[in-house]
Scaffold this active site. Sequence first.
Site, mmCIF file in Angstrom:
data_model
loop_
_atom_site.group_PDB
_atom_site.id
_atom_site.type_symbol
_atom_site.label_atom_id
_atom_site.label_comp_id
_atom_site.label_asym_id
_atom_site.label_seq_id
_atom_site.Cartn_x
_atom_site.Cartn_y
_atom_site.Cartn_z
ATOM 1 N N ASP A 48 0.846 -1.194 0.000
ATOM 2 C CA ASP A 48 0.000 0.000 0.000
ATOM 3 C C ASP A 48 0.876 1.238 0.000
ATOM 4 O O ASP A 48 1.806 1.341 0.814
ATOM 5 C CB ASP A 48 -0.843 0.061 1.289
ATOM 6 C CG ASP A 48 -2.091 -0.803 1.197
ATOM 7 O OD1 ASP A 48 -2.274 -1.493 0.186
ATOM 8 O OD2 ASP A 48 -2.882 -0.768 2.174
ATOM 9 N N LYS A 105 -8.100 0.797 -5.318
ATOM 10 C CA LYS A 105 -9.288 0.251 -4.677
ATOM 11 C C LYS A 105 -10.559 0.967 -5.112
ATOM 12 O O LYS A 105 -10.588 2.199 -5.216
ATOM 13 C CB LYS A 105 -9.161 0.386 -3.147
ATOM 14 C CG LYS A 105 -8.129 -0.537 -2.518
ATOM 15 C CD LYS A 105 -8.101 -0.331 -1.007
ATOM 16 C CE LYS A 105 -6.910 -1.012 -0.343
ATOM 17 N NZ LYS A 105 -7.081 -2.459 -0.205
ATOM 18 N N GLY A 177 -5.265 -2.541 8.755
ATOM 19 C CA GLY A 177 -4.995 -1.383 9.596
ATOM 20 C C GLY A 177 -4.813 -1.706 11.064
ATOM 21 O O GLY A 177 -4.723 -0.799 11.899
ATOM 22 N N ARG A 189 -6.717 -19.918 7.154
ATOM 23 C CA ARG A 189 -6.944 -21.303 7.596
ATOM 24 C C ARG A 189 -8.342 -21.772 7.213
ATOM 25 O O ARG A 189 -8.548 -22.932 6.851
ATOM 26 C CB ARG A 189 -6.772 -21.409 9.119
ATOM 27 C CG ARG A 189 -5.338 -21.557 9.557
ATOM 28 C CD ARG A 189 -5.310 -22.054 11.010
ATOM 29 N NE ARG A 189 -3.962 -22.153 11.525
ATOM 30 C CZ ARG A 189 -3.145 -23.184 11.310
ATOM 31 N NH1 ARG A 189 -3.555 -24.205 10.561
ATOM 32 N NH2 ARG A 189 -1.944 -23.200 11.831
ATOM 33 N N SER A 260 -0.675 -0.996 5.962
ATOM 34 C CA SER A 260 -0.140 -0.053 6.934
ATOM 35 C C SER A 260 1.185 -0.544 7.516
ATOM 36 O O SER A 260 1.985 0.261 7.995
ATOM 37 C CB SER A 260 -1.155 0.130 8.064
ATOM 38 O OG SER A 260 -2.464 0.155 7.549
#
Lengths: 316, 191
Positions: A48, A105, A177, A189, A260
């Site tokens: 990002d 996005k 975030g 999983r 982030s």
Amino acid sequence: MVPAGKGIPVAVNSSFTMTDMSEASRSTGTQLVKRGLAEMLKGGVIMDVVTADQAKIAEDAGAVAVMALERVPADIRVDGGVARMSDPIMIEGIQDEVTIPVMAKARIGHFVEAQILEALGVDYVDESEVLSPADEAHHIDKWAFTVPFVCGATNLGEALRRISEGACMIRSKGEAGTGNVIEAVRHLRSITGDVRRIGQSDSAELFEWAKRLQAPLPLVQEVAETGRLPVPLFCAGGLATPADAALAMQLGAESVFVGSGIFKSDDPAPRAKAIVEATTHFEDPQILAKVSRGLGTPMTGIGMDEAKVTYADRGW
Amino acid sequence: MKVGILALQGAFAAHGRVLDSLGAAAIEVRGAQDLGETDRLIIPGGESTTMSLLAETNDLLAPLKEYLNSGKPVFGTCAGAILLARCIEGGRADQHVLDALDITVERNAFGTQRESFSEDLEIAGLDSPFHAVFIRAPRITARGASVETLAALEGSPALVRSGSVLVSTFHPELSADSRLHEMFLAIPRGK
């Protein structure tokens, strides 16, 4: 340094005249072509970035692609309000800065934001729960686009629904975030576990799987036959360290998104590079130990009980 | 015979599936030690800048050059073609080349992913067209006399061979057609 151009100008061998096929036989925007780019991004890190400078740092560190967005999820979390598609000027600034693929996005269900991103020539659209959803029932009909889409999923049913809508890459959602890997692990999983269980089911049980997962039967049958998701499976949401990236890879992810985690840390460049190394050498603890040294403080992160909004719940 | 697939990043798994279907023994190569165990090597598609960087940090550039000099066959696809080239156009200033054959390659020559495509190519030595997938593909803009063109697209070579080195600007591993991998496996060791 790359040496200056040498070699003679290209001339096609004269004995070879059938080579130049007409444009008529050319296909763009097919699943083959769209999923193809996801194959190329495997074993890599998608970072990002919110500025052209960050994009440069990401490319320098070995990112396979960057995700251009206005605020990283950690800041969206703090700021609150409505999070939308980024300003085209900002996306173009990043496209001009790097040679690697640029993703951006769009809000869930906001097909016009996706149309704009396609017009800008972004290489992948992320229909993302990190932005505020635009539609409470429908995701984008991704078959209608030439640009490929990546979508988040918390479980196999959600992943297969997104694939049925035309997604060409799935990323486990995690919780963006937070800098907390627990949700990413849970979602990964859940997806890989059900893929394994479906692989052991007989043909009659697949109908029940399709009902339970609320997913199209042909996709469930494809998973049973191939033993894997029909499109590449990447991991996102809360990864902050080289060890986190390697954990995701050992759990079955084929690449990682780091949001982030890089640019909210003390020293982004070395951390970015270390995460790239860790993703390549995810099964080699010696190398993981080497690249984990002295990276400074990772993003502080938050516990899941402190998260006021869970983005992973967005998406239907 | 053991085939190595450079697995620093990219479409190494897809190449592995094709080799499996041909019954060829393959290993993923992430370091010089892995490379030593192989008789021929595939350098897959992916991000050429990432691969160049990882080849450098993993001390693979010199071993790869040595490998090429030893005449062991190498097949580079897309980003692999860029890494094997003599010169790159539109690359990063710090991007490494292995100079394995005399070609100049322009990165992302067709545009962004929106312009990625597939189409049938006539290939010398194959009796029917090969459906080739071009993803943010490079273009070979110049080649030396030592480089043989086996297929071309819009007048530019798309599949070339120079000695024991085979290079494509497209992705044969995505096409569910193993003929180019068979062609590569049949290339004898050079020198």
